[in-house]
Design an enzyme around this catalytic site. Structure first.
Site, mmCIF file in Angstrom:
data_model
loop_
_atom_site.group_PDB
_atom_site.id
_atom_site.type_symbol
_atom_site.label_atom_id
_atom_site.label_comp_id
_atom_site.label_asym_id
_atom_site.label_seq_id
_atom_site.Cartn_x
_atom_site.Cartn_y
_atom_site.Cartn_z
ATOM 1 N N LYS A 41 20.116 41.683 -23.024
ATOM 2 C CA LYS A 41 21.393 40.672 -22.679
ATOM 3 C C LYS A 41 21.383 39.929 -24.085
ATOM 4 C CE LYS A 41 18.354 38.895 -19.569
ATOM 5 N NZ LYS A 41 19.454 38.771 -18.382
ATOM 6 N N ARG A 42 22.609 39.348 -24.033
ATOM 7 C CA ARG A 42 22.946 38.445 -25.569
ATOM 8 C C ARG A 42 21.867 37.784 -25.800
ATOM 9 N NH1 ARG A 42 26.843 34.221 -24.552
ATOM 10 N NH2 ARG A 42 26.591 34.395 -22.118
ATOM 11 N N LYS B 187 22.518 45.530 -12.205
ATOM 12 C CA LYS B 187 22.546 46.987 -12.747
ATOM 13 C C LYS B 187 21.089 47.543 -12.709
ATOM 14 C CE LYS B 187 26.416 45.476 -15.378
ATOM 15 N NZ LYS B 187 26.752 44.984 -16.730
ATOM 16 N N HIS C 92 32.390 30.640 -15.899
ATOM 17 C CA HIS C 92 31.413 31.298 -16.306
ATOM 18 C C HIS C 92 30.411 30.644 -16.883
ATOM 19 C CE1 HIS C 92 33.431 35.429 -15.654
ATOM 20 N NE2 HIS C 92 34.367 34.847 -16.004
ATOM 21 N N THR D 221 24.618 39.910 -14.612
ATOM 22 C CA THR D 221 25.073 41.344 -14.004
ATOM 23 C C THR D 221 24.018 42.313 -14.478
ATOM 24 O OG1 THR D 221 26.639 41.359 -16.046
ATOM 25 C CG2 THR D 221 27.424 40.735 -13.684
ATOM 26 N N LYS E 47 18.182 31.999 -22.201
ATOM 27 C CA LYS E 47 17.921 33.108 -21.550
ATOM 28 C C LYS E 47 16.465 33.405 -21.763
ATOM 29 C CE LYS E 47 22.456 35.499 -22.010
ATOM 30 N NZ LYS E 47 22.843 35.735 -20.518
HETATM 31 C C1 26Q Z 1 34.115 30.865 -27.058
HETATM 32 C C2 26Q Z 1 34.858 30.127 -28.041
HETATM 33 C C3 26Q Z 1 34.543 30.957 -29.484
HETATM 34 C C4 26Q Z 1 33.694 32.058 -29.687
HETATM 35 C C5 26Q Z 1 33.386 32.565 -28.611
HETATM 36 C C6 26Q Z 1 33.248 32.155 -27.385
HETATM 37 C C7 26Q Z 1 32.635 33.002 -26.035
HETATM 38 C C8 26Q Z 1 32.791 34.375 -25.941
HETATM 39 C C9 26Q Z 1 32.207 34.874 -24.884
HETATM 40 C C10 26Q Z 1 31.727 32.325 -25.424
HETATM 41 C C11 26Q Z 1 31.106 32.853 -24.140
HETATM 42 C C12 26Q Z 1 31.518 34.392 -24.170
HETATM 43 C C13 26Q Z 1 30.769 35.009 -23.066
HETATM 44 C C14 26Q Z 1 30.004 34.481 -21.996
HETATM 45 C C15 26Q Z 1 29.580 35.381 -21.171
HETATM 46 O O1 26Q Z 1 29.346 36.476 -21.203
HETATM 47 N N1 26Q Z 1 29.077 34.894 -19.951
HETATM 48 C C16 26Q Z 1 28.358 35.499 -18.798
HETATM 49 O O2 26Q Z 1 29.274 35.924 -17.876
HETATM 50 C C17 26Q Z 1 28.779 36.731 -16.905
HETATM 51 C C18 26Q Z 1 29.967 37.108 -16.126
HETATM 52 O O3 26Q Z 1 30.124 36.121 -15.066
HETATM 53 C C19 26Q Z 1 27.801 35.898 -16.153
HETATM 54 O O4 26Q Z 1 27.020 36.902 -15.405
HETATM 55 C C20 26Q Z 1 26.672 35.198 -17.018
HETATM 56 O O5 26Q Z 1 25.703 34.598 -16.381
HETATM 57 C C21 26Q Z 1 27.397 34.615 -18.080
HETATM 58 O O6 26Q Z 1 26.370 34.143 -19.228
#
Ligand code: 26Q
Length: 798
Positions: free
Chosen positions: A542-543, A652, A354, A648, A548
């Site tokens: 979004k986050r 939406k 991702h 995503t 971004k």
């Molecule tokens: C990793 C290690 C330690 C703590 C947290 C994390 C961590 C947790 C969640 C790192 C990343 C995430 C989330 C990432 C995320 O939401 N990525 C998104 O995934 C979507 C679905 O594929 C994509 O549409 C987005 O582009 C992408 O940013």
């Protein structure tokens, strides 16, 4: 199955009396909430029972989706909708003197995720279940989900999200199916009856207790479960030490164990290898794999045919420990040879990537890894040794790349490499993202394992994001083309025949307006701000992350503000933001403070004649998104090209009739392909141009010196134009440290925003763009994505 109002009402009355000893006239709304949930849960359990019975005699291949995050959101409305009893329940509740909408609002979100990745898992679970597949989700029952966000003077504060108190209702505990997970200790080799055996000794044990969240398909007889593991100590209270008077020590092992499922880690794509996070990962991976193996052996004589009967999907590298853990189970618990175990493991596991951002690729320090997972470490070392030999012997031309492809390097375990080495399939989440994986990040792997890397563009479930969130639009669509689109979203293309139909176009505009008014009421209530439903609702939710580029949006707002102050008249705009910043991510928090400060200045300035408003919505989450998307007219997707794997939210908002304003990044590229250049507003550098500018050396000062608007904005901020507040962090970032080249795309973005304003003048044309976006959004259905996973990955060769 269908239920009459009378039946449901009788069941509510019966349950209310049995659970609380009241009749409806005496019950509080809280009791009614509990009653409605109990009745719905009983229906789910009954349906689940029937499905389990059916599956007992079925050897259909099982899909196991491993994810540290499932962003479920609320369940009540979704369950009622999928069970086809929403209208009847609404009436039954009403006849008992209550309002179902009020009850919906009492349910907390199950916020067991940060953003897109977690929500994707939930959308896929809905799709696979609706399509009739046996799909089990595995994750952690975090006691606290993603924090609740408060904004105090522009500063983000994080409050604990105690969702279980009101949301725990849906969880079915299955203590009898608990598993044990082992940490720390050391490995020893000992001679036994069958030769040399590896033994893990002196470990401590954590008990994994499963809680099931039942997910029903829409119009299908399937009810799948999302199994969430909760960590407990096998003896949370050590009577021995208590008896010796060591009162604190007697509870220590319980605390150490329970900490594992205490809280969801917030993501900042800047990963710090925290030992608790590693333990969380191993905890849920180990418990889940033990569970999968046990289920398999109930109906199969051995694990030899595991790859034919089960596929285990690794959602990003967070569950990558599946690789060595499945090996461990096969080698140590079932006595397989290395070769046979490796063959089974590789044919069972698939992985989705991702992100391409190097700082987000998980790596674990070897010393920490070895300390907590000594046996797993020895397995990873052996996997790595064999892989390096394999490349050395079979790909002489790749010998120079072994160092970067290895699973271990620089005293770290590299989780993405481990997945690329082991899994039979690796996929990206949009065409552009997959191209970058193949040609750039994982080029050497792509050469060594041709065909392993594939694309599955992300998708969303319209059943939540259209039918439940935007009933006005859903009803209009159903009235025009019937309800076939609920199970085949590509049917939305039939809407194209109404492109010249004035009645349809103006009805579409009217619905958007009503949804804007609904969001406007929410804003009035929560932000104490009145927004103009005639203004363009321009949305970025979004986050919060530098890549971004919420900052680019903020600069444009300042530009418009200064333009109005200089005498310009603009098409009125309401800019709407929602975003959580990871608690330790300082720049992200500064960006929130910056946006809020702009809002403070802009919103109270009467001389703007209401042409501009800026809203930062606190605590952005799934349930709030359900109200925001239907009201969006501009969907801001302005990441630096090449950085957003897919996105995503873009899908939406498109589904709800918004027009995308974006860069050629992630799935925006595919949105552009389906709607055509006239129905999307694209700006900025593409991924190749970003790389080129990066190579040539991006100098923000050149942009600053050549663009009068940028200079004006930055000097305004520097002079204290935002209530005298200091934003040197932001200014220095833009002019010194900005990897994401915000200023380089500013002028192009500014002009794109001018095009938006011009287009909006022609309402009919705008509504046509909106309709066209809805009509072309079918390709972004989660059902389509899941079908591709089935055909190309999960059931390939079956
Ligand atoms: C990793 C290690 C330690 C703590 C947290 C994390 C961590 C947790 C969640 C790192 C990343 C995430 C989330 C990432 C995320 O939401 N990525 C998104 O995934 C979507 C679905 O594929 C994509 O549409 C987005 O582009 C992408 O940013």
């Amino acid at each position: 199955m269908s239920y009459s109002v009378k039946e449901l009402k009788d069941e509510l009355v019966k349950t209310l009396s049995a659970e609380y000893g009241y009749d409806a006239s005496e019950a509080t709304i809280l009791q009614m909430y509990g009653t409605v949930l109990t009745v719905v849960q009983q229906k789910l359990l009954q349906k689940r029972g029937e499905y389990t019975e059916k599956m007992k005699n079925s050897d259909q291949k099982r899909i196991y989706y491993m994810s540290m995050e499932f962003l479920v959101g609320r369940s009540l409305k979704n369950n009622l909708y999928n069970l086809g009893m929403e209208a009847e329940m609404k009436e039954a509740v009403k006849e008992l003197g209550f309002d179902l909408e009020t009850i919906y609002e009492m349910e907390p979100d199950a916020g067991l995720g940060n953003g897109g990745l977690g929500r994707l898992a939930s959308c896929y679970m809905d799709a696979a279940t609706t399509m009739g597949y046996p799909f089990t989700g595995f994750s952690i029952r975090y006691e606290f989900g993603i924090f609740r966000q408060k904004i105090v003077d522009g500063w983000q504060m994080e409050l604990p999200d105690n969702w279980l108190e009101m949301g725990g209702f849906w969880l079915v505990p299955r203590r009898d199916e608990s598993k044990e997970v082992h940490f720390d200790g050391e490995v020893k080799e000992e001679w036994g009856e069958n030769g040399l055996k590896t033994i893990h000794k002196n470990y401590y044990t954590v008990r994994a207790v499963p809680y099931d969240l039942l997910i029903s398909g829409k119009d299908s007889d399937v009810v799948n479960s999302l199994r969430l593991w909760s960590a407990e100590s096998p003896s949370s209270f050590d009577m021995g030490s208590f008896a010796r008077g060591e009162h604190v020590k007697s509870m220590e092992s319980g605390n150490r164990a329970e900490a594992i499922s205490k809280v969801l880690y917030p993501a900042d794509d800047n990963i710090e290898g925290k030992s608790l996070r590693l333990k969380q990962q191993y905890f849920f991976v180990s418990a889940s794999l033990q569970n999968i193996v046990q289920v398999h052996l109930r109906t199969n004589p051995s694990l030899d045919n595991l790859p034919e009967k089960a596929v285990i999907h690794i959602n990003d590298t967070h569950p990558a420990l599946c690789v060595p853990e499945l090996m461990r189970i096969l080698l140590d618990d079932y006595g397989y040879s290395w070769e046979k175990a490796w063959d089974i493991t590789c044919r069972t596991l698939a992985y989705t990537n991702h992100t391409i951002m190097s700082e987000a690729l998980e790596k674990w320090d070897m010393t920490l890894f070895r300390h907590h997972l000594p046996r797993i470490t020895s397995i990873v070392e052996e996997i790595n040794r064999r892989f390096c030999n394999y490349v050395y012997n079979n790909f002489p031309e790749k010998r120079g790349a072994i160092g970067s492809m290895a699973a271990i390097g620089d005293n770290q375990v590299r989780m993405a490499n481990l997945c690329l080495i082991a899994c039979f399939s690796v996929n990206g989440v949009s065409k552009l993202h997959t191209d970058i994986l193949k040609n750039d990040c994982f080029r050497d792997f792509n050469d060594i394992f041709p065909g392993k890397l594939t694309n599955v563009t992300n998708g969303i479930t319209a059943r939540r994001w259209l039918n439940q969130g935007n009933p006005l639009l859903a009803d209009m669509i159903t009235g025009l083309i019937g309800d076939g689109y609920v199970h085949d979203l590509s049917k939305l293309s039939e809407l194209k025949k109404f492109m010249e139909d004035d009645a349809v176009l103006s009805r579409l505009g009217e619905i958007k307006r009503q949804n804007k008014e609904r969001l406007g009421r929410y804003i009035a209530e929560h932000n104490g701000l009145r927004v103009d439903p005639n203004s363009i609702f321009d949305v970025q939710v979004k986050r919060l992350h530098e890549y971004k580029r919420q900052l680019l949006n903020a600069l444009e707002i300042l530009h418009l503000y200064l333009a109005i102050k200089n005498g310009a008249t603009i098409q009125p705009r309401t800019f709407i933001f929602g975003a959580k910043a990871s608690a330790g991510y300082y720049m992200a928090k500064e960006i929130i403070r910056f946006i809020c400060a702009i809002g403070d200045v802009v919103n109270r300035d009467a001389s703007l004649n209401g042409q501009l408003k800026v809203v930062f919505l606190e605590n952005y989450r799934v349930s709030l998104a359900e109200t925001i998307y239907p009201a969006a007219e501009i969907s801001e997707q302005i990441s630096q090209a090449g950085k957003e794997a897919s996105g995503t939210g873009n899908m939406k908002m498109m589904l709800n009739g918004a027009v995308t304003l974006g860069t050629m990044d992630g799935a925006n590229v595919e949105i552009h392909d389906v709607v055509g250049p006239e129905n999307i507003i694209i700006f900025g550098m593409n991924a190749a141009e970003v790389n080129e500018l990066g190579r040539n050396g991006y100098n923000p000062w050149n942009v600053y010196n050549s663009n009068g608007y940028i200079k004006e904005i930055i000097e305004f901020v520097r002079r204290g134009g935002l209530d005298g507040k200091n934003f040197d962090t932001i200014i220095n970032y833009l002019l010194q440290n900005d990897q994401y080249m915000t200023l380089a795309d500013f002028e192009s973005y500014r002009q794109a925003q001018e095009r938006v304003a011009a287009l909006y003048q022609d309402k009919r044309r705008w509504n046509q763009m909106s309709l066209r976006n809805i009509a072309e959004s079918g390709i972004f259905s989660a059902d389509r994505s899941v079908q591709e996973y089935i055909d190309n990955i999960w059931y390939k060769n079956c």
